[in-house]
Motif scaffolding. Structure first.
Motif, PDB file in Angstrom:
ATOM      1  N   TRP A  58       0.838  -1.200   0.000  1.00  0.00           N
ATOM      2  CA  TRP A  58       0.000   0.000   0.000  1.00  0.00           C
ATOM      3  C   TRP A  58       0.875   1.252   0.000  1.00  0.00           C
ATOM      4  O   TRP A  58       0.656   2.180  -0.785  1.00  0.00           O
ATOM      5  N   LEU A  59       1.888   1.269   0.863  1.00  0.00           N
ATOM      6  CA  LEU A  59       2.790   2.422   0.947  1.00  0.00           C
ATOM      7  C   LEU A  59       3.517   2.632  -0.376  1.00  0.00           C
ATOM      8  O   LEU A  59       3.688   3.765  -0.825  1.00  0.00           O
ATOM      9  N   GLY A  60       3.927   1.543  -1.021  1.00  0.00           N
ATOM     10  CA  GLY A  60       4.601   1.648  -2.306  1.00  0.00           C
ATOM     11  C   GLY A  60       3.722   2.286  -3.367  1.00  0.00           C
ATOM     12  O   GLY A  60       4.179   3.133  -4.140  1.00  0.00           O
ATOM     13  N   GLN A  61       2.465   1.899  -3.397  1.00  0.00           N
ATOM     14  CA  GLN A  61       1.528   2.482  -4.359  1.00  0.00           C
ATOM     15  C   GLN A  61       1.335   3.973  -4.072  1.00  0.00           C
ATOM     16  O   GLN A  61       1.308   4.796  -4.988  1.00  0.00           O
ATOM     17  N   LEU A  62       1.199   4.301  -2.805  1.00  0.00           N
ATOM     18  CA  LEU A  62       1.024   5.692  -2.408  1.00  0.00           C
ATOM     19  C   LEU A  62       2.265   6.513  -2.774  1.00  0.00           C
ATOM     20  O   LEU A  62       2.160   7.578  -3.385  1.00  0.00           O
ATOM     21  N   ALA A  63       3.432   5.994  -2.420  1.00  0.00           N
ATOM     22  CA  ALA A  63       4.684   6.706  -2.686  1.00  0.00           C
ATOM     23  C   ALA A  63       4.913   6.871  -4.188  1.00  0.00           C
ATOM     24  O   ALA A  63       5.374   7.933  -4.636  1.00  0.00           O
ATOM     25  N   ASP A  64       4.595   5.857  -4.976  1.00  0.00           N
ATOM     26  CA  ASP A  64       4.749   5.938  -6.422  1.00  0.00           C
ATOM     27  C   ASP A  64       3.885   7.061  -6.991  1.00  0.00           C
ATOM     28  O   ASP A  64       4.354   7.876  -7.794  1.00  0.00           O
ATOM     29  N   TYR A  65       2.642   7.120  -6.576  1.00  0.00           N
ATOM     30  CA  TYR A  65       1.733   8.171  -7.045  1.00  0.00           C
ATOM     31  C   TYR A  65       2.264   9.549  -6.652  1.00  0.00           C
ATOM     32  O   TYR A  65       2.336  10.462  -7.479  1.00  0.00           O
ATOM     33  N   MET A  66       2.636   9.672  -5.380  1.00  0.00           N
ATOM     34  CA  MET A  66       3.095  10.972  -4.890  1.00  0.00           C
ATOM     35  C   MET A  66       4.403  11.393  -5.554  1.00  0.00           C
ATOM     36  O   MET A  66       4.602  12.571  -5.851  1.00  0.00           O
ATOM     37  N   ASP A  67       5.281  10.438  -5.830  1.00  0.00           N
ATOM     38  CA  ASP A  67       6.535  10.738  -6.513  1.00  0.00           C
ATOM     39  C   ASP A  67       6.259  11.254  -7.925  1.00  0.00           C
ATOM     40  O   ASP A  67       6.853  12.242  -8.360  1.00  0.00           O
ATOM     41  N   LYS A  68       5.349  10.603  -8.635  1.00  0.00           N
ATOM     42  CA  LYS A  68       4.997  11.038  -9.993  1.00  0.00           C
ATOM     43  C   LYS A  68       4.409  12.445 -10.000  1.00  0.00           C
ATOM     44  O   LYS A  68       4.578  13.183 -10.970  1.00  0.00           O
ATOM     45  N   LYS A  69       3.734  12.820  -8.934  1.00  0.00           N
ATOM     46  CA  LYS A  69       3.142  14.160  -8.810  1.00  0.00           C
ATOM     47  C   LYS A  69       4.130  15.179  -8.243  1.00  0.00           C
ATOM     48  O   LYS A  69       3.824  16.359  -8.137  1.00  0.00           O
ATOM     49  N   GLY A  70       5.293  14.707  -7.826  1.00  0.00           N
ATOM     50  CA  GLY A  70       6.300  15.599  -7.258  1.00  0.00           C
ATOM     51  C   GLY A  70       5.995  16.054  -5.850  1.00  0.00           C
ATOM     52  O   GLY A  70       6.458  17.115  -5.414  1.00  0.00           O
ATOM     53  N   ILE A  71       5.229  15.242  -5.112  1.00  0.00           N
ATOM     54  CA  ILE A  71       4.824  15.646  -3.758  1.00  0.00           C
ATOM     55  C   ILE A  71       5.181  14.606  -2.702  1.00  0.00           C
ATOM     56  O   ILE A  71       4.662  14.638  -1.587  1.00  0.00           O
ATOM     57  N   LEU A  72       6.101  13.718  -3.031  1.00  0.00           N
ATOM     58  CA  LEU A  72       6.473  12.669  -2.088  1.00  0.00           C
ATOM     59  C   LEU A  72       6.995  13.246  -0.773  1.00  0.00           C
ATOM     60  O   LEU A  72       6.765  12.685   0.292  1.00  0.00           O
ATOM     61  N   HIS A  73       7.656  14.386  -0.849  1.00  0.00           N
ATOM     62  CA  HIS A  73       8.202  15.021   0.362  1.00  0.00           C
ATOM     63  C   HIS A  73       7.131  15.346   1.404  1.00  0.00           C
ATOM     64  O   HIS A  73       7.439  15.501   2.571  1.00  0.00           O
ATOM     65  N   LEU A  74       5.878  15.398   0.996  1.00  0.00           N
ATOM     66  CA  LEU A  74       4.805  15.729   1.936  1.00  0.00           C
ATOM     67  C   LEU A  74       4.561  14.637   2.968  1.00  0.00           C
ATOM     68  O   LEU A  74       3.998  14.895   4.027  1.00  0.00           O
ATOM     69  N   LEU A  75       5.001  13.421   2.684  1.00  0.00           N
ATOM     70  CA  LEU A  75       4.856  12.354   3.676  1.00  0.00           C
ATOM     71  C   LEU A  75       5.716  12.622   4.900  1.00  0.00           C
ATOM     72  O   LEU A  75       5.401  12.193   5.993  1.00  0.00           O
ATOM     73  N   GLN A  76       6.807  13.322   4.727  1.00  0.00           N
ATOM     74  CA  GLN A  76       7.697  13.634   5.844  1.00  0.00           C
ATOM     75  C   GLN A  76       7.395  14.989   6.454  1.00  0.00           C
ATOM     76  O   GLN A  76       7.622  15.204   7.635  1.00  0.00           O
ATOM     77  N   ASN A  77       6.933  15.910   5.658  1.00  0.00           N
ATOM     78  CA  ASN A  77       6.681  17.267   6.132  1.00  0.00           C
ATOM     79  C   ASN A  77       5.396  17.753   5.477  1.00  0.00           C
ATOM     80  O   ASN A  77       5.432  18.451   4.471  1.00  0.00           O
ATOM     81  N   PRO A  78       4.237  17.359   6.005  1.00  0.00           N
ATOM     82  CA  PRO A  78       2.972  17.486   5.303  1.00  0.00           C
ATOM     83  C   PRO A  78       2.536  18.872   4.889  1.00  0.00           C
ATOM     84  O   PRO A  78       1.843  19.005   3.921  1.00  0.00           O
ATOM     85  N   PHE A  79       2.898  19.904   5.603  1.00  0.00           N
ATOM     86  CA  PHE A  79       2.341  21.210   5.266  1.00  0.00           C
ATOM     87  C   PHE A  79       3.379  22.181   4.720  1.00  0.00           C
ATOM     88  O   PHE A  79       3.141  23.355   4.637  1.00  0.00           O
TER      89      PHE A  79
END
Length: 82
Positions: A58-79
């Motif tokens: 599940w995390l891999g799917q989420l991270a893949d999507y967020m990486d493609k959108k250029g927002i993966l960094h939000l998992l560590q620093n959401p706002f």
């Protein structure tokens, strides 16, 4: 810049199903209490991986999507804005 912020907020607030995630991902997300990226990004990584239903697939799917959108960094620093 405002358009980029508005687009980011829209992506974060849109349901997983509307973002194109598969039904298995969406069902698992819902069982964990998450319906949007904003829900996931609002908690700590430790809290996320300690959820009863959490899987690394599940995390891999989420991270893949967020990486493609250029927002993966939000998992560590959401706002933090880009």
């Amino acid at each position: 810049m405002d358009d980029k912020v508005n687009e980011l907020d829209e992506i974060l607030s849109t349901s997983f199903i509307e973002l194109g995630f598969n039904s298995t991902f969406c069902e698992l997300s819902e069982r964990m209490g998450y319906r949007t990226l904003k829900d996931v990004c609002s908690i700590s990584p430790a809290e996320l991986i300690n959820k009863k239903e959490f899987t690394y697939t599940w995390l891999g799917q989420l991270a893949d999507y967020m990486d493609k959108k250029g927002i993966l960094h939000l998992l560590q620093n959401p706002f933090k804005s880009s």
